[in-house]
Design a protein around this motif. Structure first.
Motif, PDB file in Angstrom:
ATOM      1  N   ARG A 105       0.827  -1.220   0.000  1.00 19.32           N
ATOM      2  CA  ARG A 105       0.000   0.000   0.000  1.00 19.32           C
ATOM      3  C   ARG A 105       0.854   1.260   0.000  1.00 19.32           C
ATOM      4  N   SER A 106       2.025   1.195   0.627  1.00 17.29           N
ATOM      5  CA  SER A 106       2.871   2.384   0.727  1.00 17.29           C
ATOM      6  C   SER A 106       3.935   2.440  -0.353  1.00 17.29           C
ATOM      7  N   SER A 107       3.915   1.477  -1.282  1.00 16.73           N
ATOM      8  CA  SER A 107       4.920   1.477  -2.356  1.00 16.73           C
ATOM      9  C   SER A 107       4.219   1.332  -3.699  1.00 16.73           C
ATOM     10  N   TRP A 108       4.430   0.202  -4.386  1.00 15.80           N
ATOM     11  CA  TRP A 108       3.917   0.111  -5.759  1.00 15.80           C
ATOM     12  C   TRP A 108       2.405   0.017  -5.849  1.00 15.80           C
ATOM     13  N   GLY A 109       1.721  -0.353  -4.755  1.00 14.09           N
ATOM     14  CA  GLY A 109       0.267  -0.432  -4.790  1.00 14.09           C
ATOM     15  C   GLY A 109      -0.440   0.839  -4.369  1.00 14.09           C
ATOM     16  N   PHE A 110       0.325   1.897  -4.103  1.00 16.35           N
ATOM     17  CA  PHE A 110      -0.266   3.176  -3.688  1.00 16.35           C
ATOM     18  C   PHE A 110      -1.130   3.729  -4.824  1.00 16.35           C
ATOM     19  N   TYR A 188       8.008  -7.413  -6.297  1.00 16.34           N
ATOM     20  CA  TYR A 188       8.246  -5.985  -6.527  1.00 16.34           C
ATOM     21  C   TYR A 188       7.693  -5.657  -7.911  1.00 16.34           C
ATOM     22  N   VAL A 189       6.949  -4.560  -7.993  1.00 15.59           N
ATOM     23  CA  VAL A 189       6.391  -4.103  -9.262  1.00 15.59           C
ATOM     24  C   VAL A 189       6.771  -2.640  -9.472  1.00 15.59           C
ATOM     25  N   SER A 190       7.198  -2.319 -10.671  1.00 15.91           N
ATOM     26  CA  SER A 190       7.364  -0.919 -11.048  1.00 15.91           C
ATOM     27  C   SER A 190       6.078  -0.490 -11.740  1.00 15.91           C
ATOM     28  N   VAL A 328       9.479  -4.726 -15.037  1.00 14.61           N
ATOM     29  CA  VAL A 328       8.062  -4.555 -14.692  1.00 14.61           C
ATOM     30  C   VAL A 328       7.755  -5.231 -13.361  1.00 14.61           C
ATOM     31  N   ALA A 329       8.214  -6.473 -13.180  1.00 16.11           N
ATOM     32  CA  ALA A 329       7.913  -7.196 -11.946  1.00 16.11           C
ATOM     33  C   ALA A 329       8.959  -8.266 -11.709  1.00 16.11           C
ATOM     34  N   THR A 330       9.260  -8.515 -10.427  1.00 14.50           N
ATOM     35  CA  THR A 330      10.169  -9.596 -10.080  1.00 14.50           C
ATOM     36  C   THR A 330       9.747 -10.239  -8.771  1.00 14.50           C
ATOM     37  N   HIS A 331       9.903 -11.538  -8.729  1.00 12.87           N
ATOM     38  CA  HIS A 331       9.569 -12.332  -7.552  1.00 12.87           C
ATOM     39  C   HIS A 331      10.660 -12.162  -6.486  1.00 12.87           C
ATOM     40  N   GLY A 332      10.375 -12.601  -5.257  1.00 15.57           N
ATOM     41  CA  GLY A 332      11.400 -12.685  -4.233  1.00 15.57           C
ATOM     42  C   GLY A 332      11.398 -11.571  -3.207  1.00 15.57           C
ATOM     43  N   TYR A 333      10.303 -10.835  -3.097  1.00 11.80           N
ATOM     44  CA  TYR A 333      10.243  -9.716  -2.156  1.00 11.80           C
ATOM     45  C   TYR A 333       9.221  -9.980  -1.050  1.00 11.80           C
ATOM     46  N   SER A 351      12.082   5.469 -11.699  1.00 17.47           N
ATOM     47  CA  SER A 351      11.826   4.205 -12.385  1.00 17.47           C
ATOM     48  C   SER A 351      10.860   3.305 -11.617  1.00 17.47           C
ATOM     49  N   ALA A 352      10.130   3.874 -10.657  1.00 13.19           N
ATOM     50  CA  ALA A 352       9.184   3.063  -9.871  1.00 13.19           C
ATOM     51  C   ALA A 352       7.755   3.339 -10.287  1.00 13.19           C
TER      52      ALA A 352
END
Length: 352
Positions: A105-110, A188-190, A328-333, A351-352
């Protein structure tokens, strides 16, 4: 008369055959060829049936599969009165992953990351029998109004239910977005790169190079609203037949030597037209326990070809700015602190 040597040879042979059986070697001999013999219930062309359902007409053939979800929490107002809704994140999360949801919520999903782009985020959850966990989820829902939860046990082998709950929710409560991204809560998603990707998938990221970017700006370019996009990291693979595998599949469940092409379930994006066709295709597609395979089956029966993009990583890409520039997206977070740290660094570099 059996000698000790013969008995020993027979014992070794039996053990060897048991090992071959256990690892599925004999099973492969009885597989049917996907390319020439693929059939999966409902056995027939479903395109006309899908269009009949989409237009609220009575289909010629009754549905064979229905996901009758009862929403304990629906976030049904999430997309109401939102004009030009560009993107909806449907985040597949486990009930106990409160910290991951907070980090997203406070990062890429904001939802207000960009003032000129309408974005919405919801979290898809099953149920737990633990009353304490359910109480915490209720309080979380009251605070954020972004939880979607229905009547199935939250378990790995119920991920198809979770995914189809997301499709059902989108079709029922949020059918007017241009794009939908289904993504696990350990990704992680940009968001910026995702928006760039869905603008021009076939040219991404090359069109962002300065010379090509200047040429692109001469046009008001955007993906046509009728395009059926189903994109991410595409696999073409065979079923696991060895009985030790987490992904073991018997011949009775699926008798073919290959899966239809599918996008790894950790992160994929679909356009509105693809989502609605695939949702209604589920009424004519027998349930399957693995969600990525099931979505691939829906796409195959709808004649939607998965689109591969190297910037979706199903494994973890080690962090450095250059490698994440167009990612665009990477697993492992799964670590919320690491997620927020990387997202903050990428945002500082635009770049986010």
């Amino acid at each position: 008369m059996l000698t000790a040597r013969k008995i020993k040879t027979l014992a070794y042979g039996a053990c060897f055959l048991t090992v071959l059986y256990y690892f599925g070697v004999f099973t492969h001999l009885f597989e049917s060829e996907f390319k020439h013999h693929f059939r999966y219930p409902y056995d027939g062309d479903i395109e006309e049936l899908v269009q009949q359902l989409r237009s609220n007409a009575t289909p010629k053939v009754p549905p064979i599969n229905t996901y009758n979800f009862r929403f304990a929490k629906s976030s049904s107002n999430k997309c109401k009165n939102v004009e030009n809704l560009r993107l909806v994140f449907l985040v597949k999360s486990a009930p106990e992953h409160f910290d991951r949801r907070l980090a997203i919520r406070s990062s890429w999903g904001f939802e207000h990351r960009f003032s000129d782009v309408e974005i919405r985020t919801v979290f898809l959850l099953g149920e737990r029998s633990d009353a304490t966990s359910q109480l915490k989820i209720r309080k979380e829902f009251e605070s954020y109004k972004d939880i979607v939860q229905a009547n199935f046990t939250d378990d790995y082998y119920n991920n198809t239910y979770k995914t189809m709950m997301g499709f059902t929710w989108a079709a029922r409560f949020c059918p007017n977005a241009r794009f939908y991204m289904f993504v696990d809560d350990d990704y992680y998603v940009s968001t910026k790169n995702l928006l760039r990707f869905i603008r021009n998938p076939t040219a991404y990221p090359n069109y962002l190079e300065p010379a090509k970017q200047r040429k692109l700006h001469q046009y008001d370019f955007d993906l046509d609203v009728n395009v059926r996009l189903y994109a991410g990291f595409v696999f073409v693979s065979a079923p696991h037949r060895h009985r030790t595998s987490k992904w073991y599949v018997s011949l009775s469940e699926y008798p073919y030597d290959m899966w239809p092409p599918y996008v790894t379930a950790g992160a994929y994006v679909v356009s509105r037209e693809a989502l609605l066709d695939m949702y209604y295709a589920s009424f004519y597609t027998k349930h399957f326990k693995f969600d990525d395979i099931y979505v691939g089956l829906l796409a195959y029966k709808c004649k939607i070809e998965p689109y591969h993009c190297d910037q979706f990583y199903f494994n973890k890409l080690g962090y450095n700015f250059e490698d994440y520039k167009y990612l665009v997206a990477t697993h492992g977070y799964g670590d919320p602190f690491e997620l927020v740290k990387v997202w903050t660094q990428q945002r500082a570099k635009n770049s986010a």
